[in-house]
Design an enzyme around this catalytic site. Structure first.
Site, PDB file in Angstrom:
ATOM      1  CB  SER A   1       3.094   1.739   6.197  1.00 57.21           C
ATOM      2  OG  SER A   1       1.915   1.942   6.923  1.00 57.21           O
TER       3      SER A   1
ATOM      4  CG  ASP B   1      -0.042  -4.005   2.706  1.00 54.44           C
ATOM      5  OD1 ASP B   1       0.404  -3.523   1.640  1.00 54.44           O
ATOM      6  OD2 ASP B   1      -0.448  -3.304   3.647  1.00 54.44           O
TER       7      ASP B   1
ATOM      8  CG  HIS C   1      -0.411   0.330   2.504  1.00 52.54           C
ATOM      9  ND1 HIS C   1      -0.087  -0.635   3.440  1.00 52.54           N
ATOM     10  CD2 HIS C   1      -0.095   1.521   3.078  1.00 52.54           C
ATOM     11  CE1 HIS C   1       0.386  -0.054   4.531  1.00 52.54           C
ATOM     12  NE2 HIS C   1       0.391   1.252   4.339  1.00 52.54           N
TER      13      HIS C   1
END
EC number: 3.4.21.107
Length: 490
Positions: free
Chosen positions: A222, A148, A118
């Protein structure tokens, strides 16, 4: 006597101290400092920056008025002036750049970098900044949206410091971890915490198996690594739970065992290759387990089997409960998709199922999942049903299938089952979601094709002392198993 009691009391105190001391000596305390480990790991973590070119309407920002409005012509003059530059330039769509940031880590000296999908998804440009400030353009080698994970590559002249994946299964709840990343674009930031929980399902995809931590993780973290105290990557920081958007001590990381499998697949094939079984499944609830005479709820209940799939060829039947797959117990439904996906394609595995109370050993050769298709997925159903008149039987209104009802429900001429023509409001069946137009094809793993057979099977189960029946129901192309308790007055 008093002296004796006092003497014995002193002995007891000494004995307690003797027992307690070794426990204190061997207890593992918190590290004195994370400084040495941080110095070693910081150069292996990078900041990831992306740019995405987004098309925008040239008229964006101009007010919209209804036809005939006195302001319509006024604002149209400004719109025309902006769009009319004497050539076609004003007619071309404009673009703007959308920028985002994240983190990543280096896993090889030649510049292979891991981050979240992402972070780089839909990006037109990806760049990374090293700990020393050096910047590189990055190439996307491959990505996987379901877990992911994304793999990047940068071209370097000198070998880079890198880290290795560790085995997350060896880490325990309560173990210390370090998280390093790029929160809010601030650059390499180190936070510490513990593993708060394992095997978390946050409904982000079919293979959720997250590690939970209380280490401070925020926007920009992230794709960054979660390290154990040996400096090994045991997770990729991916998501946070936060009503406010900031850290509240609940963060989630993709476990290294799952991430490494995806990374290896991408490095070898350019994409993820997953195992395919070819079944639809649902959870074994307490009611389902009781209706089948199971001592506890575990495994994955097979709702339907795809024709010509590995499961079909291996002998799996609708109604089977898969309790073991390739030597691993299936404790709950959501474990099975992950186990199957990580199974080597072409491998023949042993699968143990419960079928009508008996264990059956099957051998199934796993095929490759087409990522455009569903594999092991929860069964679903649509509640909109035709209005079919019927008669009431034991709380459910059942009716034999006729040519007319088969046509109305778009069923094959040889489709067998019993039509639910009505459901008593607020009954156990109603609360379980059964609706008229559903077709019962099995009652507790026995096929039924007439109302008489269905009632006979239900009576048989009641006499055996069962508290519920398990109905296999067909609805709009999908099968599902629905446990229904007997009414107390029946």
């Amino acid at each position: 006597m008093t002296k004796v009691k006092k003497y014995l009391s002193n002995i007891l105190v000494v004995a307690i101290c003797v027992v307690a001391i070794p426990t204190a000596v061997f207890a593992k305390g918190a590290p004195d400092s994370f400084a040495d480990l941080s110095d070693k790991l910081l150069p292996t973590v990078v900041n990831v920056y992306t740019k995405q070119n987004v098309r925008i309407d040239r008229n964006e920002g101009f007010p919209q008025f209804p036809p005939g409005s006195p302001f319509e012509e006024f604002f149209k003059r400004f719109e025309d002036r902006d769009n009319n530059n004497g050539d076609d330039e004003g007619k071309r769509p404009r673009t703007r750049q959308r920028m985002s940031l994240g983190s990543g880590f280096i896993i090889s000296a030649d510049g292979i970098i891991i981050t979240n999908n992402h972070v780089i998804d839909k990006a037109d440009e990806v760049s990374v900044r090293m700990h020393d400030g050096t910047e590189y353009d990055a190439e996307i080698i491959g990505k996987d949206s379901k877990v992911d994970v994304a793999v990047l590559k940068i071209k370097v002249d000198e070998p880079l410091p890198f880290v290795k994946f560790g085995d997350d299964s060896k880490s325990r709840v309560g173990d210390w971890i370090l998280a390093i990343g790029n929160p809010y674009g601030l650059g390499g930031s180190v936070t510490a915490g513990i593993i708060s929980a394992r095997n978390r399902d946050i409904n982000s995809g079919p293979y959720d198996n997250y590690l939970q931590t209380d280490a401070s993780i925020n926007r920009g973290n992230s794709g960054g690594p979660m390290f154990n105290m040996d400096g090994e990557v045991i997770g990729i920081n991916t998501a946070i739970y936060s009503p406010s958007g900031g850290n509240i001590g609940i963060g989630f990381a993709v476990p290294s065992s799952q991430a490494k499998h995806v990374v290896d697949q991408i490095m070898e094939y350019g994409h993820t290759r997953r195992g395919w079984l070819g079944v639809s499944i649902q959870a074994v609830t307490k009611d389902i387990a009781e209706s089948l005479g199971m001592d506890r709820e575990y495994g994955a209940l097979v709702s339907s089997v795809n024709k010509e799939s590995p499961a079909d060829k291996g002998g799996v039947e609708s109604g089977d409960i898969i309790i073991e797959f390739d030597g691993q117990e299936v404790g709950e439904m959501r474990e099975l998709p992950r186990i199957v996906a990580n199974t080597k394609i072409g491998k023949t595995v042993k699968v143990v199922v419960l079928r009508k109370g008996d264990r059956k050993n099957l051998k199934i050769t796993i095929a490759e999942l087409d990522e455009e298709e569903k594999d092991v997925v929860p069964a679903t159903a649509d509640e909109d049903q035709p209005d079919i008149p019927s008669e009431k039987v034991i709380g459910l209104t059942l009716e034999d299938l006729t040519d007319k009802t088969r046509e109305a429900l778009d069923l094959d001429a040889d489709f067998k089952g019993v039509l639910i023509a009505g459901v008593e409001s607020y009954s156990p069946a109603f609360e379980r979601g059964l609706r008229r137009g559903d077709v019962i094809v099995e009652v507790t793993q026995e096929e039924v094709s007439t109302v008489e057979e269905a009632i006979s099977r239900i009576d048989e189960l009641k006499k055996k002392g069962r508290k519920s029946v398990l109905l296999k129901v067909y609805r709009r192309g999908d099968y599902s198993h629905v446990p229904v308790k007997f009414d107390e007055d029946e």
